[in-house]
Design a protein around this motif. Structure first.
Motif, mmCIF file in Angstrom:
data_model
loop_
_atom_site.group_PDB
_atom_site.id
_atom_site.type_symbol
_atom_site.label_atom_id
_atom_site.label_comp_id
_atom_site.label_asym_id
_atom_site.label_seq_id
_atom_site.Cartn_x
_atom_site.Cartn_y
_atom_site.Cartn_z
ATOM 1 N N VAL A 77 42.401 46.731 21.849
ATOM 2 C CA VAL A 77 42.598 46.832 23.296
ATOM 3 C C VAL A 77 41.294 47.271 23.951
ATOM 4 O O VAL A 77 40.655 48.212 23.509
ATOM 5 C CB VAL A 77 43.725 47.838 23.618
ATOM 6 N N LYS A 78 40.919 46.558 25.006
ATOM 7 C CA LYS A 78 39.732 46.925 25.784
ATOM 8 C C LYS A 78 40.160 47.140 27.231
ATOM 9 O O LYS A 78 40.993 46.409 27.753
ATOM 10 C CB LYS A 78 38.692 45.808 25.743
ATOM 11 N N THR A 79 39.560 48.147 27.842
ATOM 12 C CA THR A 79 39.807 48.367 29.270
ATOM 13 C C THR A 79 38.927 47.410 30.072
ATOM 14 O O THR A 79 38.065 46.712 29.515
ATOM 15 C CB THR A 79 39.490 49.820 29.658
ATOM 16 N N ASP A 80 39.133 47.381 31.393
ATOM 17 C CA ASP A 80 38.308 46.521 32.241
ATOM 18 C C ASP A 80 36.836 46.888 32.120
ATOM 19 O O ASP A 80 35.971 46.021 32.035
ATOM 20 C CB ASP A 80 38.750 46.622 33.704
ATOM 21 N N ARG A 81 36.535 48.179 32.115
ATOM 22 C CA ARG A 81 35.130 48.616 32.023
ATOM 23 C C ARG A 81 34.510 48.195 30.690
ATOM 24 O O ARG A 81 33.347 47.799 30.647
ATOM 25 C CB ARG A 81 35.029 50.116 32.207
ATOM 26 N N GLU A 82 35.255 48.300 29.595
ATOM 27 C CA GLU A 82 34.740 47.872 28.290
ATOM 28 C C GLU A 82 34.519 46.368 28.252
ATOM 29 O O GLU A 82 33.651 45.883 27.522
ATOM 30 C CB GLU A 82 35.701 48.285 27.180
ATOM 31 N N ALA A 83 35.304 45.623 29.026
ATOM 32 C CA ALA A 83 35.150 44.171 29.091
ATOM 33 C C ALA A 83 34.062 43.760 30.088
ATOM 34 O O ALA A 83 33.761 42.577 30.224
ATOM 35 C CB ALA A 83 36.476 43.522 29.471
ATOM 36 N N GLY A 84 33.483 44.744 30.787
ATOM 37 C CA GLY A 84 32.404 44.454 31.721
ATOM 38 C C GLY A 84 32.880 44.035 33.104
ATOM 39 O O GLY A 84 32.146 43.389 33.839
ATOM 40 N N ILE A 85 34.114 44.390 33.442
ATOM 41 C CA ILE A 85 34.685 44.020 34.737
ATOM 42 C C ILE A 85 35.059 45.292 35.481
ATOM 43 O O ILE A 85 35.563 46.246 34.891
ATOM 44 C CB ILE A 85 35.936 43.133 34.537
ATOM 45 N N GLU A 86 34.819 45.299 36.773
ATOM 46 C CA GLU A 86 35.203 46.440 37.598
ATOM 47 C C GLU A 86 36.726 46.426 37.781
ATOM 48 O O GLU A 86 37.292 45.413 38.158
ATOM 49 C CB GLU A 86 34.516 46.355 38.965
ATOM 50 N N GLN A 106 40.386 46.763 39.312
ATOM 51 C CA GLN A 106 40.876 46.577 40.676
ATOM 52 C C GLN A 106 41.402 47.886 41.229
ATOM 53 O O GLN A 106 41.854 48.756 40.480
ATOM 54 C CB GLN A 106 41.977 45.521 40.704
ATOM 55 N N ARG A 107 41.356 48.006 42.514
ATOM 56 C CA ARG A 107 41.814 49.215 43.184
ATOM 57 C C ARG A 107 43.314 49.410 42.910
ATOM 58 O O ARG A 107 44.105 48.484 43.033
ATOM 59 C CB ARG A 107 41.551 49.090 44.670
ATOM 60 N N GLY A 108 43.667 50.636 42.512
ATOM 61 C CA GLY A 108 45.065 50.950 42.246
ATOM 62 C C GLY A 108 45.462 50.802 40.791
ATOM 63 O O GLY A 108 46.560 51.192 40.417
ATOM 64 N N HIS A 109 44.617 50.210 39.971
ATOM 65 C CA HIS A 109 44.919 50.063 38.544
ATOM 66 C C HIS A 109 44.432 51.287 37.780
ATOM 67 O O HIS A 109 43.409 51.870 38.107
ATOM 68 C CB HIS A 109 44.247 48.821 37.968
ATOM 69 N N ALA A 110 45.141 51.642 36.749
ATOM 70 C CA ALA A 110 44.732 52.774 35.916
ATOM 71 C C ALA A 110 43.460 52.415 35.157
ATOM 72 O O ALA A 110 43.274 51.272 34.732
ATOM 73 C CB ALA A 110 45.835 53.132 34.938
ATOM 74 N N GLU A 111 42.591 53.399 34.989
ATOM 75 C CA GLU A 111 41.334 53.173 34.258
ATOM 76 C C GLU A 111 41.598 52.780 32.807
ATOM 77 O O GLU A 111 40.831 52.056 32.194
ATOM 78 C CB GLU A 111 40.483 54.443 34.289
#
Length: 89
Positions: free
Chosen positions: A26-35, A37-42
């Motif tokens: 599992v990768k988070t958005d930041r680990e995938a290189g994507i900012e 979205q507002r309101g989504h959990a980190e």
């Protein structure tokens, strides 16, 4: 062992395996290189693939159940083996 007991024990292993398998890959958005979205959990996963999770869980549960059943048939580890206190002796 009754077949219904074997099925119930397999499903116990399946749900245990599910919680063991969920965090892997599992990768988070930041680990995938994507900012994110507002309101989504980190910590929310970037992409969730339930098919892979179910397949990995089923394979792991089958292996664990096979080991459990082999121990049930051959008696490798018994209650006497793990009784370190030996109460009553």
């Amino acid at each position: 062992m009754q077949p219904i007991s074997a099925i119930a024990i397999y499903f116990l292993f399946w749900f245990l395996s599910l919680f063991l398998v969920l965090p892997f890959g599992v990768k988070t958005d930041r680990e995938a290189g994507i900012e994110p979205q507002r309101g989504h959990a980190e910590s929310a996963p970037h992409r969730f693939s339930p098919g892979k999770v179910v397949l990995r869980t089923t394979i792991l549960a089958a292996i664990l159940f096979a080991l459990f059943y082999a121990n049930y048939v051959f008696g490798w580890i018994t209650t006497d083996t793990i009784d370190f206190v030996k109460l009553g002796e």
